[in-house]
Design an enzyme around this catalytic site. Sequence first.
Site, PDB file in Angstrom:
ATOM      1  CG  HIS A 113     -24.190  40.288  17.966  1.00 35.87           C
ATOM      2  ND1 HIS A 113     -23.498  40.121  16.801  1.00 35.87           N
ATOM      3  CD2 HIS A 113     -25.498  40.371  17.608  1.00 35.87           C
ATOM      4  CE1 HIS A 113     -24.318  40.079  15.774  1.00 35.87           C
ATOM      5  NE2 HIS A 113     -25.551  40.238  16.235  1.00 35.87           N
ATOM      6  CG  ASP A 114     -19.737  40.060  17.471  1.00 34.53           C
ATOM      7  OD1 ASP A 114     -18.809  39.493  18.071  1.00 34.53           O
ATOM      8  OD2 ASP A 114     -20.789  39.480  17.139  1.00 34.53           O
ATOM      9  N   GLY A 131     -25.538  44.646  15.349  1.00 32.76           N
ATOM     10  CA  GLY A 131     -24.309  43.879  15.468  1.00 32.76           C
ATOM     11  C   GLY A 131     -23.183  44.388  14.580  1.00 32.76           C
TER      12      GLY A 131
END
Length: 253
Positions: A113-114, A131
Amino acid sequence: MNNIKGKIGKNCKIGEGAIIDEFVEIGDNCIIDPYAVITGYTKIGNNNHIFSHAVIGSIPQDLKYNGEKTYLVIGDNNKIREFTLINPGTQGGGGVTKIGNNNLLMGYVHVAHDVIIGNNCILANAATLAGHVVLENNVVIGGMTPIHQFVKIGEFAMIAGASALSQDIPPYCLAEGNRAKLRGLNITGLRRKLENRNDIDELKKAYKELFESGKSLKDVAKKILENNHNKYVKHLCEFVLNSKRGIPYVRKM
């Protein structure tokens, strides 16, 4: 039999058993191989090839994620190989995972994520990005290499296979080891990309001053910026000054 609910562009080829959920948008001339899964709020550009059993856009592997609407954006001309897993962003990390253009993600790569990936990057088999990792353009990550969350890797950096990264790697550098340390400049990569050999010479001098002088890294970076206006040297020094996780170099006394 396919399960296609999303928006599909022109001239796309969708393999048997592929799943494309309702909020997915796919551009023109893409190839989605059999049994790939594309889900979530995922937007994919043109001329991408997503291979069998890749899972694109499934929810983040972050216990703080609570079902909020977040995004995955993938550019053009990418090759995403078998069993790759790419997650969208989280509310706490900006809400979006982004992958640029002309990247190769080999088998079993994980993009958490991200994460932000630039253009022309190569991630070899089973490279694992936690992440919030950021890769600038033209980065090469060797296979079986995990990268700690929030690490940033500068453009034209090259990371050896089976390394483990917990700190930032500056642009134009080689890194290797567990935990990875700087091993010099990526001279081969620079020679392939930079037409002006003077730029490489300036980077060599800056690298030596920064990482081999035994002086304070940030003090040296500030001094170089005052006297050297080469754009590549400037980017190298600014990266060092802005590093949040530190630079893993061996300080010589």
